[in-house]
Design a protein around this motif. Structure first.
Motif, mmCIF file in Angstrom:
data_model
loop_
_atom_site.group_PDB
_atom_site.id
_atom_site.type_symbol
_atom_site.label_atom_id
_atom_site.label_comp_id
_atom_site.label_asym_id
_atom_site.label_seq_id
_atom_site.Cartn_x
_atom_site.Cartn_y
_atom_site.Cartn_z
ATOM 1 N N VAL A 186 0.820 -1.207 0.000
ATOM 2 C CA VAL A 186 0.000 0.000 0.000
ATOM 3 C C VAL A 186 0.855 1.257 0.000
ATOM 4 O O VAL A 186 2.024 1.240 0.403
ATOM 5 N N VAL A 187 0.237 2.342 -0.460
ATOM 6 C CA VAL A 187 0.744 3.684 -0.204
ATOM 7 C C VAL A 187 -0.363 4.384 0.577
ATOM 8 O O VAL A 187 -1.540 4.032 0.450
ATOM 9 N N ALA A 188 0.015 5.359 1.398
ATOM 10 C CA ALA A 188 -0.982 5.958 2.291
ATOM 11 C C ALA A 188 -0.791 7.448 2.442
ATOM 12 O O ALA A 188 0.340 7.952 2.396
ATOM 13 N N LYS A 215 3.027 5.594 -8.465
ATOM 14 C CA LYS A 215 2.605 4.560 -9.408
ATOM 15 C C LYS A 215 3.729 3.573 -9.659
ATOM 16 O O LYS A 215 3.503 2.365 -9.809
ATOM 17 N N GLY A 216 4.954 4.099 -9.709
ATOM 18 C CA GLY A 216 6.108 3.245 -9.960
ATOM 19 C C GLY A 216 6.326 2.204 -8.883
ATOM 20 O O GLY A 216 6.981 1.178 -9.121
ATOM 21 N N LYS A 217 5.796 2.452 -7.698
ATOM 22 C CA LYS A 217 5.930 1.482 -6.605
ATOM 23 C C LYS A 217 4.948 0.329 -6.745
ATOM 24 O O LYS A 217 5.024 -0.657 -6.007
ATOM 25 N N ALA A 218 4.009 0.455 -7.674
ATOM 26 C CA ALA A 218 3.011 -0.584 -7.964
ATOM 27 C C ALA A 218 2.240 -1.041 -6.730
ATOM 28 O O ALA A 218 2.177 -2.241 -6.425
ATOM 29 N N ASP A 226 -6.051 5.549 -12.849
ATOM 30 C CA ASP A 226 -5.478 4.635 -13.847
ATOM 31 C C ASP A 226 -4.241 3.910 -13.331
ATOM 32 O O ASP A 226 -3.466 3.362 -14.121
ATOM 33 N N GLY A 227 -4.075 3.887 -12.013
ATOM 34 C CA GLY A 227 -2.906 3.198 -11.479
ATOM 35 C C GLY A 227 -3.166 1.753 -11.123
ATOM 36 O O GLY A 227 -2.245 1.005 -10.820
ATOM 37 N N GLY A 228 -4.443 1.355 -11.149
ATOM 38 C CA GLY A 228 -4.779 -0.030 -10.851
ATOM 39 C C GLY A 228 -4.882 -0.338 -9.368
ATOM 40 O O GLY A 228 -5.200 -1.472 -8.994
ATOM 41 N N ALA A 229 -4.613 0.647 -8.508
ATOM 42 C CA ALA A 229 -4.684 0.409 -7.063
ATOM 43 C C ALA A 229 -6.086 0.728 -6.555
ATOM 44 O O ALA A 229 -6.696 1.712 -6.965
#
Length: 254
Positions: free
Chosen positions: A164-166, A199-202, A220-223
């Motif tokens: 995750v990113v937060a 986004k680069g961290k997927a 559009d990042g898919g997360a």
């Protein structure tokens, strides 16, 4: 709410928001009189053992730091024993200036990270003289936190640790979920370069702060985005914040 996590000036945080006004909420009338600017401070006060708590900013207000206190709010503060506030709240000077000469003004470190919550609850209890109640709350908190964390981990997709990113003030939720925290953002809007980096961290999930949300963080990042909370509901139950977030995360993971 923490990363830069506390709320010192919380980058002029925008946590918990704008809306209509209502009379301050009043609870039981025993023990020292505590006036809390928002339900977040009130949640800490209640956890610490305070039972006579008045909340200034109504729950209907979605952006608490910009609240404009009414004369009735200032009157409620006048005979307080303790006034709890956070420095990022722009109206805090009005509230603290209105406090009577006997009131102790207490800056609260609003951070829902597990260890910092316990430390702040302990500190407040020492001020209030409610250490026994605070120790009981902390024991209950540890047990509830472990239970909720276990329930969320049981929902991991394929049994694998989620990535995750937060938003920086809900970064604590990654620990609750047992997730791998790849990065944080905010409280300022995400810039194009930050967007590319995140986004680069997927990440599989974005933990967003619902009190400051500006929409979809990674379009559009898919997360999958999960909107989390920092402020308790009208009951000022800080544990309710963890229950609500655990439920939202579990539903997103399922």
């Amino acid at each position: 709410m923490a990363v830069r996590l506390l709320v010192p000036l919380t980058a002029a945080l925008l946590l918990a928001g704008c809306g209509s006004a209502a009379a301050p909420q009043q609870q039981q009338q025993t023990g020292p009189k505590v006036v809390a600017t928002t339900s977040w401070e009130a949640g800490f006060a209640k956890a610490a053992g305070a039972t006579n708590v008045t909340v200034i900013v109504p729950k209907s207000v979605l952006h608490a730091p910009d609240y404009d206190p009414k004369p009735s709010d200032l009157k409620a503060v006048a005979d307080a024993d303790y006034v709890l506030y956070a420095p990022f709240e722009s109206f805090a000077p009005k509230i603290t200036d209105a406090a009577g000469s006997n009131a102790k003004k207490v800056e609260v470190a609003l951070d829902n990270s597990r260890d910092k919550v316990k430390a702040e609850v302990t500190r407040l209890a020492e001020l209030f003289g409610t250490q026994d109640a605070a120790r009981k709350w902390i024991s209950d908190f540890d047990a509830e936190y472990a239970k909720l964390s276990g329930e969320v981990k049981a929902k991991w997709p394929g049994g694998k640790q989620p990535k995750v990113v937060a938003q920086m003030f809900v970064g604590y939720a990654a620990d609750l979920a047992g997730a791998e925290l790849l990065g944080v953002y905010g409280p300022e809007p995400v810039t194009p370069s930050q967007l590319a980096e995140l986004k680069g961290k997927a990440p599989q999930f974005v933990f967003e702060n619902s009190h400051m949300s500006t929409g979809t963080v990674l379009p559009d990042g898919g997360a999958k985005q999960v909107d989390l909370v920092n402020y308790p509901e009208e009951d000022n139950d800080l544990l309710g914040v963890y229950r609500a977030n655990a439920k939202k995360i579990s539903e997103a993971l399922a």
